[in-house]
Design an enzyme around this catalytic site. Sequence first.
Site, short mmCIF file in Angstrom:
data_model
loop_
_atom_site.label_atom_id
_atom_site.label_comp_id
_atom_site.label_asym_id
_atom_site.label_seq_id
_atom_site.Cartn_x
_atom_site.Cartn_y
_atom_site.Cartn_z
N ARG A 20 -7.19 41.13 27.82
CA ARG A 20 -6.38 40.29 28.72
C ARG A 20 -4.92 40.27 28.26
O ARG A 20 -4.00 40.26 29.08
CB ARG A 20 -6.95 38.89 28.84
CG ARG A 20 -6.22 38.07 29.90
CD ARG A 20 -6.87 36.74 30.17
NE ARG A 20 -7.97 36.80 31.11
CZ ARG A 20 -7.85 36.73 32.43
NH1 ARG A 20 -6.67 36.62 32.98
NH2 ARG A 20 -8.92 36.76 33.19
N GLU A 56 -6.19 27.93 33.65
CA GLU A 56 -5.41 28.60 32.62
C GLU A 56 -3.97 28.96 33.02
O GLU A 56 -3.07 28.88 32.18
CB GLU A 56 -6.13 29.88 32.19
CG GLU A 56 -7.46 29.60 31.53
CD GLU A 56 -8.27 30.86 31.34
OE1 GLU A 56 -8.42 31.28 30.19
OE2 GLU A 56 -8.72 31.44 32.34
N GLU A 116 -16.81 27.77 24.00
CA GLU A 116 -17.44 28.83 24.80
C GLU A 116 -18.49 29.57 23.99
O GLU A 116 -19.62 29.74 24.43
CB GLU A 116 -16.36 29.79 25.32
CG GLU A 116 -16.94 30.87 26.22
CD GLU A 116 -15.88 31.74 26.89
OE1 GLU A 116 -14.71 31.32 26.98
OE2 GLU A 116 -16.22 32.85 27.33
N GLY A 168 0.83 -1.21 0.00
CA GLY A 168 0.00 0.00 0.00
C GLY A 168 0.86 1.25 0.00
O GLY A 168 0.54 2.24 -0.66
N ASN A 169 1.95 1.20 0.74
CA ASN A 169 2.83 2.37 0.80
C ASN A 169 3.49 2.61 -0.55
O ASN A 169 3.52 3.74 -1.05
CB ASN A 169 3.88 2.16 1.89
CG ASN A 169 4.55 3.47 2.28
OD1 ASN A 169 5.65 3.76 1.85
ND2 ASN A 169 3.86 4.28 3.06
C1 LIG Z 1 -2.75 8.37 10.37
C2 LIG Z 1 -1.88 7.95 9.23
C3 LIG Z 1 -0.53 8.09 9.37
C4 LIG Z 1 0.30 7.72 8.32
N1 LIG Z 1 1.64 7.89 8.50
C5 LIG Z 1 2.47 7.56 7.51
C6 LIG Z 1 3.87 7.73 7.67
O1 LIG Z 1 4.35 8.14 8.74
N2 LIG Z 1 4.66 7.43 6.62
C7 LIG Z 1 4.15 6.98 5.45
O2 LIG Z 1 4.91 6.72 4.53
N3 LIG Z 1 2.84 6.78 5.28
C8 LIG Z 1 1.99 7.07 6.27
N4 LIG Z 1 0.65 6.89 6.09
C9 LIG Z 1 0.14 6.39 4.83
C10 LIG Z 1 -0.27 4.89 4.83
O3 LIG Z 1 -0.52 4.42 6.09
C11 LIG Z 1 0.75 4.01 4.21
O4 LIG Z 1 0.98 4.42 2.90
C12 LIG Z 1 0.39 2.53 4.23
O5 LIG Z 1 1.53 1.77 3.99
C13 LIG Z 1 -0.68 2.16 3.24
O6 LIG Z 1 -0.98 0.76 3.36
P1 LIG Z 1 -2.44 0.19 3.34
O7 LIG Z 1 -2.33 -1.28 3.35
O8 LIG Z 1 -3.26 0.76 4.39
O9 LIG Z 1 -2.94 0.74 1.94
P2 LIG Z 1 -4.39 0.79 1.36
O10 LIG Z 1 -5.06 2.03 1.75
O11 LIG Z 1 -5.08 -0.47 1.62
O12 LIG Z 1 -4.01 0.87 -0.19
C14 LIG Z 1 -3.25 1.96 -0.67
C15 LIG Z 1 -3.07 1.92 -2.19
O13 LIG Z 1 -2.22 0.86 -2.58
C16 LIG Z 1 -2.84 0.05 -3.55
N5 LIG Z 1 -2.42 -1.33 -3.33
C17 LIG Z 1 -2.32 -1.94 -2.13
N6 LIG Z 1 -1.84 -3.19 -2.30
C18 LIG Z 1 -1.65 -3.35 -3.62
C19 LIG Z 1 -1.19 -4.42 -4.42
N7 LIG Z 1 -0.81 -5.56 -3.90
N8 LIG Z 1 -1.12 -4.23 -5.74
C20 LIG Z 1 -1.51 -3.07 -6.31
N9 LIG Z 1 -1.96 -2.03 -5.61
C21 LIG Z 1 -2.04 -2.18 -4.29
C22 LIG Z 1 -4.32 0.29 -3.31
O14 LIG Z 1 -5.07 -0.02 -4.43
C23 LIG Z 1 -4.37 1.73 -2.94
O15 LIG Z 1 -4.33 2.55 -4.08
C24 LIG Z 1 -0.23 7.22 7.12
C25 LIG Z 1 -1.59 7.08 6.99
C26 LIG Z 1 -2.42 7.43 8.03
C27 LIG Z 1 -3.90 7.26 7.88
#
Ligand SMILES: Cc1cc2nc3c(=O)[nH]c(=O)nc-3n(C[C@H](O)[C@H](O)[C@H](O)COP(=O)(O)OP(=O)(O)OC[C@H]3O[C@@H](n4cnc5c(N)ncnc54)[C@H](O)[C@@H]3O)c2cc1C
Length: 1359
Positions: free
Chosen positions: A909, A1291, A831, A376-377
């Site tokens: 204030r 405060e 408030e 996902g990342n």
């Molecule tokens: C609160 C919060 C904090 C975060 N902090 C960070 C951080 O510090 N650093 C950072 O880099 N990111 C951060 N992220 C982003 C995110 O968490 C990451 O990118 C995470 O790795 C996404 O993984 P996921 O499985 O949740 O992706 P998903 O949301 O499930 O999917 C993300 C994308 O990847 C595609 N995808 C997933 N798997 C495949 C596959 N096998 N083949 C083709 N496409 C695929 C999906 O179709 C979609 O487009 C954060 C997100 C949130 C909500």
Amino acid sequence: MPEENSASSTLVFFVNGRKIEDDNVDPECTLLTYLRNKLRLCGTKLGCGEGGCGACTVMLSRYNHLLDKVTHYSVNACLAPVASVHGLAVTTVEGIGSTRTGLHAVQERIAKAHGSQCGFCTPGIVMSMYTLLRNAPVPSMEQIDEYFTGNLCRCTGYRPILDGFRTFTSDAFMNGGCGKTDCCKLKGANSGTNGCANGASSDSSVGEFDEYEESSISHSLYDKYGFKSYDPTQEIIFPPELKVNTELQTSYLQFHGPRVRFYRPSSLSQLLQLKSLHPAAKIIVGNTEVGVEVKFKNQVYPVLINPSNVTELNAVLEKDSGIVFGASVTLTTIEETFRVHATKQKEYKTRIYSAILEMLRWFAGKQIRNAAAIGGNIMTGSPISDLNPLLMAAGATLTLCSKERGERQVVMDQSFFTGYRRNIVLPDEILLSVHIPYTNEGEYFFGYKQAKRRDDDIAIVNAGMKVIFEHESDIVKQLDLAFGGMAPTTVMAPITMKKLIGKKWDSSLLEEATMLLLEDLPLSPSAPGGMIEYRRALTVSFFFKFYLSVQGQLSKRLPNLVQPLNDMEENAIRLYEHTTPKNTQVFQKVPAGQSPIDPIGRPMTHTSALKQATGEAVYVDDMPRFENELYAGLVLSTHAHAKITIDESSALTLDGVERFICARDMPSIERNKMGCIVHDEDVFAYEKVTCVGQIIGIILAKDQATAQRAAKLVKVHYEDIKPCIVTIQDAIGEKSYYNSYTINKGDVETVLKRSANVLEGEMHMGGQEHFYLETNAHLAVPKGEDGELELFSSTQNPTEAQKLIANALGVPENRVVVRVKRMGGGFGGKETRTCTISVPLCIAASLVNRPVRIMLDRDEDMVITGTRHPFLCRWKVGFSADGTVSAINMDLYANGGNSLDLSGSVVHRAMFSMDNAYKCENVRVTGYVCKTNLPSNTAFRGFGGPQGMLFAEDVVQRVAAFLNVDSYLVRERNLYATGDKTHFNQLLENCTIRSCWDEVKQQANYCSRKSSIDSFNRQNKYRKKGISIIPVKFGIAFTALFLNQAGALVHVYSDGSVLLSHGGTEMGQGLHTKMIQVASKTLQISADKIHIAETSSDKVPNTSPTAASASSDLNGMAVMYACDKIRRRLEPYIAKNSKGSWEDWIKAAYFDRVSLSATGFYRTPGISNFDFEKLEGTPFNYFSYGAAVTEVEIDCLTGDHSVLRTDIVMDVGESLNPAIDIGQIEGAFTQGLGLVTLEELRFSPEGVLLTRGPGAYKIPGFQDIPKEFNVSLLRGAPNPRAVFSSKAIGEPPLFLGASVFFSIKEAIRSARDDAGLSSVFRLDSPATAERIRMACPDFITEKIKSAEPGTFKPWSVTV
Ligand SMILES: Cc1cc2nc3c(=O)[nH]c(=O)nc-3n(C[C@H](O)[C@H](O)[C@H](O)COP(=O)(O)OP(=O)(O)OC[C@H]3O[C@@H](n4cnc5c(N)ncnc54)[C@H](O)[C@@H]3O)c2cc1C
Ligand code: FES
Ligand code: FES
């Protein structure tokens, strides 16, 4: 592959041991919505909906058939689709314990250790801790840190939470337990269980205080021996059916909703088939990216595929060349895998893994890492992805796969990303796996990340860097440098990488790299994200750290060729280390003879704490739905200043929409007007808008999703109006002010002319978002007769809401009842600004004559409700050679926003506080309230005081820097004393500032630590330390005289139970608890006989807002008077039956027809309105005082900082409740720390708030508090002017957070001294990483040229 119609479409999972089967699940529904709305399990809270606050944390448990093992992990229920929990067990806060069935040890300890104030964060924190205990029954403090990276609390300052949970840890024994030789902790340590209080059984509430200490001083806020032991064997069992029925985890699933289809294939071929059929389908694993896109970016993905059961995508394979991770492997699994490898492999082989492990420490929160996958990342392709720069520099190989063409392998290099969030993967392909190689000897790898907040924050810039040397030499053979945050994609630095090949790893390479990197990584001055010079500086700072780290490693391998690092260089590359937090709290015990049932002065637990810890405490949105209830979706302006026309026709066609309501529905212009002091706001924007986020209209629909979707379909046409005033500078240029005021004491001009030294300066202080964990929530219920309406509201100001609603409805105030049970935090933000939402809501409810509910999304709340006022200060000061300040002239400009709201009083204030704790005979201060096109700024804890005081401290600090003396000397020289008069001529009586100052200076060992810091700074160039001591004086009273009144109502029922009502609201600050203590003492009955149900405008009328720190003082006296009346009525019955019980006397009085109900009323004596012309009047009842010493360390290369230690001494008079008062001090300090360091609001030049939600706006987290935090209450300082000699506390301590700011400034001053620069310099607040870095000029920053202002459009402006 099975036919789609052979797939199961029944969702099956377990919640708290109960089986849930649902044939009609909507794939768009999150687990949180399902729990709260469908199962009515409202303990799990919604704080942000984007994975950033942890309020929604639940535990998921999964059975691994191959390993025959159940794994437990915490996730954010707000992001997890309910469809994704098929075959899993969900545990919520309700599942582990309750006040009815028995508390879980986690719930008990957080509550009794005073770790729950407003309680809105508490269930999430409980579930994070619970999950940790399920995985590690005796965890370490380091594990607690790790598990809490995804939880926020805005009230407590975290110390009491950590303190309570420390009792579960192995580290609890480090303090030697309680000090008793037979300490149960030590027994626990020996027995291998988790210690604290194992075997102890006391379960008291009021009598839970540590009375065994000998002296009159106590440091024990709760009974450490009274906790029930934690027995991991008693935990609820994993549902056997989920173990037996393997089908549940392996079966092919599909759920069809109205807009979205969800598939869960069970094999790779099914997955590829689905992707081939639906190339536009989104593959979701953690849904942490997609969930945010859907919720906040209005994306709809009609087909979702969840590959969590496809074996190949979840596999971890070890190969000779490295490790291959399936694309769905979670970040937590990657961490675990690398940890194992780091111990079992040779160090050099795992250098990439170590760098990724270090990066994952700072990647999101634990809950996100448990759910999010590596694939996902990569596939999201965010330009600030934390993994992509590392994987790119590492040369990771990706395996892609499609049904038609099978597998192919690609290296993750600069050609992989083709644009913003785009890459070379084809629509029908999936990412199958990622190969991350081992490193060889002579190959070095490091990763870097700088964010606004160290943990759980996205990067500003990050990098992965690898160098390979020629065999046994320091000549570069290959260099791979990848950066995030410098372009729309992760990028490499091709010129640098190429030109440095063949070069020796020495200082000339560093010099060349500096120039090349700046050439390789340019950034437009208008680039999104702003911070242009800082981001460019970071790329080189990272390289410099890389250079040193590699040199350090090379020197060990090739000692004859490469010099080892010296201490200063070692320090420059030191990684952030976990340290077990230390803290003490010191307060005075109650006198020896005090009745055991008299709770005054005792650390009684917050009366709602247990309910908050179990999820039973009810907040507005937890209230059951009415059958005919509607939900309100808001149509908000997106332009700051424009004429508007509205077309709602498309929205009305959506199924489930009932009606659209806007200014057209208001009967008159007058009825459409509101405002707390002057009616200068529209209920619904009428013909034009004057800020972004103004309410234009309301869609009423059957549920939240429909209402919000329809609201987005309402078309608003904008015709921009000039000028659009956004910043204070714009307002000064346009002379756009609501009001201005001046205080003029002495003869400033003449004394300035005569002064030995005169300095002039300017400082800007940014605003602050309240970020109460519970957003605005209201439920309006028309009663159907006589225009009656009831509003359940999260407001600090029920009377104001009642008045404005009555005016808008055109009914007398006696038809409107406003009820507040509790709020999940307020801090001033609730408030007046709550009326912006509740008034139009009540209009809507009344027009359709049906109940209407709203709970704002976090981004809506942030965009609508305004912030603490940003201020600009221009000053001129005259002073003698010894630092005595003789005259000061100050102009204060506050950004008031688009309506007056409370801005006039806030500026007053600030003007009253611009002396902070310093005497000056000649003062002129002028305050301007700027009228701008921002959402109206409003009250926030301190109410202008912190701004005025910060400027005072800035003046003093710059005077000291000018005189080249330690700033504490200048501060000490100018401190007020009893008998002095302020610049507004108020006499200071019982002034304890000097006592607080001396005590904290001694307690913190200021002078000797200052000299160690000086010595550290002499030896270090890249890291600097700073220490400062900061006083606070805070005037107590509403400066609007009429608000200094309060009422109370006491009913005693015939069984002796007491129902207490007063005018204050409970938002976590413990007001109800203190009022019960006051009533208990006055009635002379135990506190458990007294109950407060809510605050309601039909119980106590005409109340003042719960604000100005004055609520305990005002309501406490009213409660005391009311209770006193009852007690006096009972006197004859007590005299007649002196051995009788309370219940006996009540019964006797009742049968004697004595009224057992009484009101109390109080108005503060001796204060008066202030006359600015004559400098007459007594605006304050008394002053609260305190002082803090803080030590910080900064990294001059990145701007990162750590708060090493804070000591506070605070005068709270005779504390009503030391636990609550210390909780207020720690919480306020932490909020103040956030104000002056992390919390930065960014607006576009067009007035659009860019920093919405916890992802973009960073409040302090668990890791940001001082590593050592000591708080003492000043002893022997009774206050004759408030109830039971106490003092206000809400405060005043907030400003002590400024000690962090000035310590940072001292540290920067040392860096500037090294660089030969003036130590008298401007540092605006907040001292963000960007400001810190850029204030420490060096060989990197000198090479970065800024674009000329006016030649480009910046991404954001300082408002
Ligand atoms: C609160 C919060 C904090 C975060 N902090 C960070 C951080 O510090 N650093 C950072 O880099 N990111 C951060 N992220 C982003 C995110 O968490 C990451 O990118 C995470 O790795 C996404 O993984 P996921 O499985 O949740 O992706 P998903 O949301 O499930 O999917 C993300 C994308 O990847 C595609 N995808 C997933 N798997 C495949 C596959 N096998 N083949 C083709 N496409 C695929 C999906 O179709 C979609 O487009 C954060 C997100 C949130 C909500
Ligand atoms: S509500 Fe889920 S993390 Fe904030
Ligand atoms: S108690 Fe944590 S947010 Fe209020």
